[in-house]
Design a protein around this motif. Structure first.
Motif, mmCIF file in Angstrom:
data_model
loop_
_atom_site.group_PDB
_atom_site.id
_atom_site.type_symbol
_atom_site.label_atom_id
_atom_site.label_comp_id
_atom_site.label_asym_id
_atom_site.label_seq_id
_atom_site.Cartn_x
_atom_site.Cartn_y
_atom_site.Cartn_z
ATOM 1 N N LEU A 1 0.853 -1.183 0.000
ATOM 2 C CA LEU A 1 0.000 0.000 0.000
ATOM 3 C C LEU A 1 0.893 1.239 0.000
ATOM 4 O O LEU A 1 1.666 1.444 0.944
ATOM 5 C CB LEU A 1 -0.915 0.009 1.226
ATOM 6 C CG LEU A 1 -1.685 1.314 1.487
ATOM 7 C CD1 LEU A 1 -2.653 1.616 0.346
ATOM 8 C CD2 LEU A 1 -2.423 1.254 2.825
ATOM 9 N N PHE A 2 0.786 2.034 -1.047
ATOM 10 C CA PHE A 2 1.491 3.310 -1.131
ATOM 11 C C PHE A 2 0.496 4.424 -0.816
ATOM 12 O O PHE A 2 -0.529 4.545 -1.496
ATOM 13 C CB PHE A 2 2.048 3.536 -2.536
ATOM 14 C CG PHE A 2 3.159 2.599 -2.931
ATOM 15 C CD1 PHE A 2 4.478 3.034 -2.932
ATOM 16 C CD2 PHE A 2 2.886 1.291 -3.320
ATOM 17 C CE1 PHE A 2 5.510 2.177 -3.322
ATOM 18 C CE2 PHE A 2 3.908 0.437 -3.708
ATOM 19 C CZ PHE A 2 5.224 0.879 -3.710
ATOM 20 N N VAL A 3 0.821 5.245 0.180
ATOM 21 C CA VAL A 3 0.000 6.411 0.497
ATOM 22 C C VAL A 3 0.839 7.641 0.187
ATOM 23 O O VAL A 3 1.874 7.864 0.818
ATOM 24 C CB VAL A 3 -0.442 6.417 1.970
ATOM 25 C CG1 VAL A 3 -1.427 7.551 2.216
ATOM 26 C CG2 VAL A 3 -1.073 5.084 2.357
ATOM 27 N N GLN A 4 0.416 8.408 -0.798
ATOM 28 C CA GLN A 4 1.243 9.503 -1.306
ATOM 29 C C GLN A 4 0.433 10.790 -1.447
ATOM 30 O O GLN A 4 -0.744 10.749 -1.825
ATOM 31 C CB GLN A 4 1.809 9.149 -2.683
ATOM 32 C CG GLN A 4 2.649 7.903 -2.733
ATOM 33 C CD GLN A 4 4.042 8.056 -2.139
ATOM 34 O OE1 GLN A 4 4.653 7.091 -1.705
ATOM 35 N NE2 GLN A 4 4.565 9.282 -2.146
ATOM 36 N N GLY B 1 1.150 -5.061 -10.243
ATOM 37 C CA GLY B 1 0.006 -5.963 -10.241
ATOM 38 C C GLY B 1 -1.091 -5.563 -9.276
ATOM 39 O O GLY B 1 -0.971 -4.592 -8.516
ATOM 40 N N PRO B 2 -2.187 -6.329 -9.276
ATOM 41 C CA PRO B 2 -3.376 -5.968 -8.506
ATOM 42 C C PRO B 2 -3.200 -6.018 -6.995
ATOM 43 O O PRO B 2 -4.037 -5.476 -6.265
ATOM 44 C CB PRO B 2 -4.414 -7.006 -8.969
ATOM 45 C CG PRO B 2 -3.603 -8.165 -9.460
ATOM 46 C CD PRO B 2 -2.378 -7.558 -10.057
ATOM 47 N N GLN B 3 -2.133 -6.655 -6.514
ATOM 48 C CA GLN B 3 -1.952 -6.694 -5.064
ATOM 49 C C GLN B 3 -1.313 -5.402 -4.535
ATOM 50 O O GLN B 3 -1.137 -5.248 -3.334
ATOM 51 C CB GLN B 3 -1.099 -7.886 -4.647
ATOM 52 C CG GLN B 3 0.349 -7.822 -5.098
ATOM 53 C CD GLN B 3 1.172 -8.948 -4.491
ATOM 54 O OE1 GLN B 3 0.646 -9.839 -3.827
ATOM 55 N NE2 GLN B 3 2.471 -8.914 -4.701
ATOM 56 N N THR B 4 -0.986 -4.477 -5.445
ATOM 57 C CA THR B 4 -0.415 -3.189 -5.050
ATOM 58 C C THR B 4 -1.465 -2.101 -5.160
ATOM 59 O O THR B 4 -2.148 -1.981 -6.182
ATOM 60 C CB THR B 4 0.796 -2.836 -5.935
ATOM 61 O OG1 THR B 4 1.806 -3.830 -5.757
ATOM 62 C CG2 THR B 4 1.371 -1.481 -5.552
ATOM 63 N N THR B 5 -1.587 -1.292 -4.110
ATOM 64 C CA THR B 5 -2.586 -0.225 -4.038
ATOM 65 C C THR B 5 -1.896 1.118 -3.871
ATOM 66 O O THR B 5 -0.976 1.255 -3.063
ATOM 67 C CB THR B 5 -3.541 -0.452 -2.845
ATOM 68 O OG1 THR B 5 -4.189 -1.718 -2.996
ATOM 69 C CG2 THR B 5 -4.589 0.647 -2.765
ATOM 70 N N LEU B 6 -2.338 2.107 -4.628
ATOM 71 C CA LEU B 6 -1.857 3.478 -4.495
ATOM 72 C C LEU B 6 -3.014 4.354 -4.033
ATOM 73 O O LEU B 6 -4.014 4.495 -4.730
ATOM 74 C CB LEU B 6 -1.304 3.985 -5.835
ATOM 75 C CG LEU B 6 -0.885 5.459 -5.893
ATOM 76 C CD1 LEU B 6 0.225 5.743 -4.891
ATOM 77 C CD2 LEU B 6 -0.465 5.844 -7.304
#
Length: 230
Positions: free
Chosen positions: A157-160, A180-185
């Motif tokens: 999870l990237f919170v930017q 891929g889909p397991q990564t969230t921004l």
């Protein structure tokens, strides 16, 4: 009643560093939280996000890197920083063995966590969380610091913030998509690298802090359910 514990642990059997566990009752997960390059675990942002997460029933274990513990001006080399992350994760797993375990941090702390994960040092961790991933030096766009991310096996999870000078979103977005889909921004509109917002944004810093925490709570809950089903 929240459980608050101050403790010390060893890194590579060489130096001891401080750690602080905030364990709410009940807790849904535990986040091992590393500080940024220029400020330690008691920096106002670190304390504020840990307290906000506690209010949202997410436990935190934050800790010092050796250079910060012993007031050395220059950060430790990457192998020692990554080893510190791994040591903190092992301690946290023992402190709350029944909670789903996540790891991450602010800026450099998040990046060192991802490096440790890319080296398969964090196998007990279910996911990684980055508060302002430092993709490149200020106003010097580059993707070199992201090259190791494709070796990370856990969801991320990237919170930017949109005003973050250390992460050009035109570069970070395609990186996250490629992972891929397991990564969230998750984008915080108007926030800088410190998650400070200007008055004209229509938001306040406390509102941003609450958004950070609620995002982490929802994402960790979703990851815990998904991995139980697997």
């Amino acid at each position: 009643m929240n459980d608050v514990r101050n403790l010390r642990f060893s890194v590579l059997d060489k130096e001891e560093v401080s750690g602080l566990l905030l364990l709410p009752a009940p807790a849904t997960s535990l986040l091992v939280l590393a500080h940024g390059a220029g400020a330690g675990m008691n920096h106002p942002f670190m304390s504020a996000i840990a307290n906000q997460l506690t209010d949202d029933n997410v436990a935190t274990f934050r800790y010092q890197f050796p250079y910060m513990e012993y007031r050395r001006r220059v950060p430790d080399k990457q192998p020692l920083l990554a080893a510190t992350v791994a040591a903190a994760v092992r301690i946290a797993a023992k402190l709350a063995p029944d909670l789903p375990l996540f790891a991450g941090g602010k800026s450099m702390g998040g990046r060192m966590t991802s490096l440790a994960a890319s080296e398969q040092q964090l196998e007990s961790v279910r996911g990684l969380i980055f508060f302002g991933f430092p993709l490149h030096p200020p106003k010097r766009p580059s993707i070199k610091r992201a090259q190791h991310l494709n070796l990370v096996k856990q969801p991320m999870l990237f919170v930017q913030g949109t005003r973050d000078d250390l992460a050009d979103l035109s570069l970070l977005r395609p990186i996250c998509e490629s992972l891929g889909p397991q990564t969230t921004l998750h984008i915080i509109e108007g926030a800088d690298h410190s998650f400070h917002v200007l008055k004209r944004s229509g938001k306040t810093d406390p509102q941003v802090l609450a958004e950070l925490s609620s995002t982490v709570k929802a994402w960790t809950a979703a990851q815990s359910v998904t991995q139980i089903k697997k």
